[in-house]
Design a protein around this motif. Structure first.
Motif, mmCIF file in Angstrom:
data_model
loop_
_atom_site.group_PDB
_atom_site.id
_atom_site.type_symbol
_atom_site.label_atom_id
_atom_site.label_comp_id
_atom_site.label_asym_id
_atom_site.label_seq_id
_atom_site.Cartn_x
_atom_site.Cartn_y
_atom_site.Cartn_z
ATOM 1 N N PHE A 29 0.827 -1.202 0.000
ATOM 2 C CA PHE A 29 0.000 0.000 0.000
ATOM 3 C C PHE A 29 0.867 1.260 0.000
ATOM 4 C CE2 PHE A 29 -1.957 3.453 2.472
ATOM 5 C CZ PHE A 29 -3.070 3.714 1.680
ATOM 6 N N HIS A 30 1.902 1.273 0.828
ATOM 7 C CA HIS A 30 2.792 2.439 0.906
ATOM 8 C C HIS A 30 3.457 2.694 -0.449
ATOM 9 C CE1 HIS A 30 5.681 5.324 2.496
ATOM 10 N NE2 HIS A 30 6.635 4.628 1.890
ATOM 11 N N ASP A 31 3.936 1.633 -1.110
ATOM 12 C CA ASP A 31 4.606 1.790 -2.407
ATOM 13 C C ASP A 31 3.644 2.325 -3.467
ATOM 14 O OD1 ASP A 31 6.875 0.808 -1.238
ATOM 15 O OD2 ASP A 31 6.680 -1.221 -2.058
ATOM 16 N N VAL A 32 2.424 1.761 -3.491
ATOM 17 C CA VAL A 32 1.446 2.198 -4.485
ATOM 18 C C VAL A 32 1.005 3.633 -4.208
ATOM 19 C CG1 VAL A 32 -0.875 1.797 -5.407
ATOM 20 C CG2 VAL A 32 0.639 -0.142 -4.957
ATOM 21 N N LYS A 33 0.763 3.937 -2.920
ATOM 22 C CA LYS A 33 0.346 5.295 -2.565
ATOM 23 C C LYS A 33 1.415 6.311 -2.949
ATOM 24 C CE LYS A 33 -1.071 8.264 1.243
ATOM 25 N NZ LYS A 33 -1.244 8.432 2.698
ATOM 26 N N LYS A 34 2.674 5.966 -2.740
ATOM 27 C CA LYS A 34 3.771 6.872 -3.091
ATOM 28 C C LYS A 34 3.794 7.140 -4.595
ATOM 29 C CE LYS A 34 8.797 7.350 -2.663
ATOM 30 N NZ LYS A 34 10.047 6.702 -2.169
ATOM 31 N N GLN A 35 3.558 6.080 -5.382
ATOM 32 C CA GLN A 35 3.576 6.243 -6.834
ATOM 33 C C GLN A 35 2.388 7.070 -7.316
ATOM 34 O OE1 GLN A 35 3.890 2.598 -9.003
ATOM 35 N NE2 GLN A 35 3.734 3.563 -11.006
ATOM 36 N N VAL A 36 1.191 6.779 -6.803
ATOM 37 C CA VAL A 36 -0.002 7.521 -7.214
ATOM 38 C C VAL A 36 0.095 8.976 -6.772
ATOM 39 C CG1 VAL A 36 -2.500 7.721 -6.939
ATOM 40 C CG2 VAL A 36 -1.464 5.468 -7.232
ATOM 41 N N SER A 37 0.597 9.206 -5.561
ATOM 42 C CA SER A 37 0.766 10.581 -5.077
ATOM 43 C C SER A 37 1.713 11.355 -5.971
ATOM 44 C CB SER A 37 1.292 10.581 -3.636
ATOM 45 O OG SER A 37 0.369 10.000 -2.752
ATOM 46 N N GLY A 38 2.744 10.668 -6.471
ATOM 47 C CA GLY A 38 3.675 11.311 -7.393
ATOM 48 C C GLY A 38 3.001 11.708 -8.693
ATOM 49 N N LEU A 39 2.093 10.863 -9.179
ATOM 50 C CA LEU A 39 1.373 11.164 -10.415
ATOM 51 C C LEU A 39 0.429 12.352 -10.234
ATOM 52 C CD1 LEU A 39 0.450 7.536 -11.593
ATOM 53 C CD2 LEU A 39 2.198 9.030 -12.566
ATOM 54 N N LEU A 40 -0.120 12.487 -9.025
ATOM 55 C CA LEU A 40 -1.101 13.548 -8.762
ATOM 56 C C LEU A 40 -0.466 14.857 -8.308
ATOM 57 C CD1 LEU A 40 -3.796 11.467 -6.826
ATOM 58 C CD2 LEU A 40 -4.000 12.365 -9.146
ATOM 59 N N ARG A 41 0.825 14.825 -8.011
ATOM 60 C CA ARG A 41 1.472 15.977 -7.374
ATOM 61 C C ARG A 41 1.302 17.270 -8.164
ATOM 62 N NH1 ARG A 41 6.261 13.913 -6.799
ATOM 63 N NH2 ARG A 41 5.697 12.974 -4.778
ATOM 64 N N ASP A 42 1.480 17.221 -9.471
ATOM 65 C CA ASP A 42 1.438 18.438 -10.283
ATOM 66 C C ASP A 42 0.137 18.580 -11.074
ATOM 67 O OD1 ASP A 42 4.040 19.125 -9.486
ATOM 68 O OD2 ASP A 42 4.907 17.793 -11.001
ATOM 69 N N VAL A 43 -0.884 17.814 -10.711
ATOM 70 C CA VAL A 43 -2.169 17.895 -11.411
ATOM 71 C C VAL A 43 -2.997 19.017 -10.788
ATOM 72 C CG1 VAL A 43 -4.290 16.675 -11.993
ATOM 73 C CG2 VAL A 43 -2.111 15.439 -11.941
ATOM 74 N N SER A 44 -3.441 19.941 -11.597
ATOM 75 C CA SER A 44 -4.142 21.118 -11.067
ATOM 76 C C SER A 44 -5.632 20.885 -10.861
ATOM 77 C CB SER A 44 -3.955 22.306 -12.022
ATOM 78 O OG SER A 44 -4.442 21.985 -13.317
ATOM 79 N N ALA A 45 -6.213 19.889 -11.555
ATOM 80 C CA ALA A 45 -7.647 19.629 -11.416
ATOM 81 C C ALA A 45 -7.907 18.131 -11.514
ATOM 82 C CB ALA A 45 -8.433 20.378 -12.494
ATOM 83 N N VAL A 46 -8.701 17.627 -10.585
ATOM 84 C CA VAL A 46 -9.044 16.207 -10.580
ATOM 85 C C VAL A 46 -10.551 16.052 -10.433
ATOM 86 C CG1 VAL A 46 -6.845 15.446 -9.617
ATOM 87 C CG2 VAL A 46 -8.718 16.043 -8.082
ATOM 88 N N SER A 47 -11.065 14.936 -10.932
ATOM 89 C CA SER A 47 -12.471 14.585 -10.730
ATOM 90 C C SER A 47 -12.530 13.296 -9.930
ATOM 91 C CB SER A 47 -13.178 14.410 -12.078
ATOM 92 O OG SER A 47 -13.191 15.616 -12.815
ATOM 93 N N PHE A 48 -13.637 13.097 -9.222
ATOM 94 C CA PHE A 48 -13.789 11.903 -8.399
ATOM 95 C C PHE A 48 -15.077 11.162 -8.723
ATOM 96 C CE2 PHE A 48 -11.073 14.505 -5.569
ATOM 97 C CZ PHE A 48 -10.035 13.606 -5.376
ATOM 98 N N THR A 49 -15.052 9.875 -8.502
ATOM 99 C CA THR A 49 -16.252 9.052 -8.499
ATOM 100 C C THR A 49 -16.351 8.425 -7.122
ATOM 101 O OG1 THR A 49 -15.746 8.478 -10.792
ATOM 102 C CG2 THR A 49 -17.497 7.258 -9.727
ATOM 103 N N THR A 50 -17.534 8.453 -6.535
ATOM 104 C CA THR A 50 -17.685 7.890 -5.197
ATOM 105 C C THR A 50 -19.026 7.175 -5.077
ATOM 106 O OG1 THR A 50 -17.492 8.389 -2.829
ATOM 107 C CG2 THR A 50 -18.771 9.930 -4.166
ATOM 108 N N ASP A 51 -19.086 6.237 -4.152
ATOM 109 C CA ASP A 51 -20.323 5.499 -3.911
ATOM 110 C C ASP A 51 -20.207 4.780 -2.573
ATOM 111 O OD1 ASP A 51 -22.853 4.536 -4.348
ATOM 112 O OD2 ASP A 51 -22.217 2.861 -5.610
ATOM 113 N N ILE A 52 -21.341 4.531 -1.959
ATOM 114 C CA ILE A 52 -21.387 3.696 -0.753
ATOM 115 C C ILE A 52 -21.975 2.354 -1.167
ATOM 116 C CG2 ILE A 52 -22.323 3.410 1.562
ATOM 117 C CD1 ILE A 52 -22.558 6.461 1.727
ATOM 118 N N TRP A 53 -21.260 1.303 -0.911
ATOM 119 C CA TRP A 53 -21.719 -0.011 -1.362
ATOM 120 C C TRP A 53 -21.294 -1.087 -0.377
ATOM 121 C CZ3 TRP A 53 -17.854 -3.563 -3.141
ATOM 122 C CH2 TRP A 53 -16.583 -3.010 -3.256
#
Length: 355
Positions: A62-86
């Motif tokens: 989890f730590h390795d994947v989170k570090k990689q994804v955080s790196g991809l998102l670091r310089d992104v100025s706008a993001v969209s989300f999808t969410t649901d309770i299931w």
């Protein structure tokens, strides 16, 4: 081979990724076949316990994947989300999922599942807003970077996004579910035909002997042996597929009825109604598949809904018997999609299924 041997560490890490990537149970490390395979590949390797995988290796993954994804998102100025309770059919807990989508430097759509957070207690708007705030903080994503959150049409989810101060849009697939549900219930004759269809499908589902007889008939008349498809109330397109399966097996069912009993049977008029229903719902099924694609964009929905409205407003001679249903569908499409289409957010919000 000792546990701190570089090769042993690499194999243990590989096992952890195998469990995580392939959705394997943690008990896989205890399975005889798995242990036999590793014994052949590396006899000196001592397979770690399930406890070690759970407490040491999966947190590392989890730590390795989170570090990689955080790196991809670091310089992104706008993001969209999808969410649901299931909730899972095999697990009593509820989960609040969070999927992020963004456009990278190559103008390619990217997405990643950030969390599936256990969501205990009452699903109030405040609890949803607090959980969302916590997830954004975990990933160090400021609210000013959130372009839009895609959610379902539940009131608690709508208010939760408002309470959290986040712009949001309803899921198109869920909106279509509500539209079709209104239409199918609006005309008594159609609802009655569907109820009989469910009884027929349920009879074969719960009687292996009846299905075996139907299968023999299918083969005798040169049709492939296929099961009738049961629908699920929360997935309108499953009702579409159920009707399709009944119509495909109409001839085989006719032979079956001449030799065996069914709890109920469709009249010639009801068969004709179901055939018309399939024709009317066909465009809805196509749109549902499109908006459920991992590459779907909310902007694609606007022209598709426009075409759907024109299709429903066109009167034909085949409308006899389903005019009420068709009119209700047209009115529901106009009502449920009109407010959303006017929002500027609709130009880029993605429609990815969070599950």
């Amino acid at each position: 081979m000792s546990g701190d041997n570089p090769r042993a560490l690499k194999i243990t890490e590989g096992i952890a990724y195998f469990i995580a990537l392939d959705d394997q149970p943690l008990s896989a490390v205890e399975n005889i076949g798995f242990r036999h395979l590793l014994g052949i590949l590396e006899p000196r390797y001592e397979i770690p316990s399930r406890h070690h995988i759970t407490t040491a290796m999966l947190p590392k993954v989890f730590h390795d994947v989170k570090k990689q994804v955080s790196g991809l998102l670091r310089d992104v100025s706008a993001v969209s989300f999808t969410t649901d309770i299931w909730s899972s059919s095999v697990c009593p807990m509820s989960l609040l999922s969070l999927t992020v989508q963004w456009i990278d430097d190559n103008f390619s759509l990217r997405h990643a599942t950030l969390q599936a957070k256990p969501f205990r207690g009452s699903h109030t708007s405040k609890a949803i807003a607090d959980a969302f705030d916590g997830m954004l903080q975990t990933w160090c994503i400021p609210k000013t970077s959130v372009h839009v959150v895609l959610r379902d049409n539940a009131r608690n989810m709508i208010k939760g996004m408002n309470d959290a101060g986040l712009p949001s849009l309803p899921c198109a697939a869920h909106t279509l579910q509500l539209v079709v549900h209104e239409g199918l219930l609006s005309q008594r004759s159609v609802a009655d035909a569907l109820a009989i269809g469910r009884k027929i499908v349920g009879h074969f589902k719960h009687s292996p002997l009846a299905y075996s007889c139907l299968e023999d008939i299918q083969l005798e008349i040169g049709q492939p042996a296929k099961r009738l498809q049961q629908d699920v109330q929360t997935r309108w397109n499953s009702t579409f597929y159920m009707i399709q399966s009944l119509i495909e097996q109409k001839r085989a069912l006719g032979v079956f009825v001449s030799e065996h009993e069914l709890p109920d049977n469709l009249t010639a008029h009801q068969w004709a109604l179901l055939e018309k229903v399939v024709t009317v719902l066909g465009p809805f099924e196509e749109l549902t598949r499109k908006v459920s694609s991992s590459e779907a964009m909310a902007a694609d929905e606007i022209p598709a809904v426009t075409v759907l409205q024109r299709f429903l407003s066109r009167e034909t001679d085949d409308d006899h018997g389903i005019k009420t249903m068709k009119g209700t569908l047209a009115a529901a499409v106009r009502r449920r999609f009109s407010d959303v289409e006017e929002q500027p957010l609709y130009s880029i919000a993605t429609l990815l299924d969070p599950r």
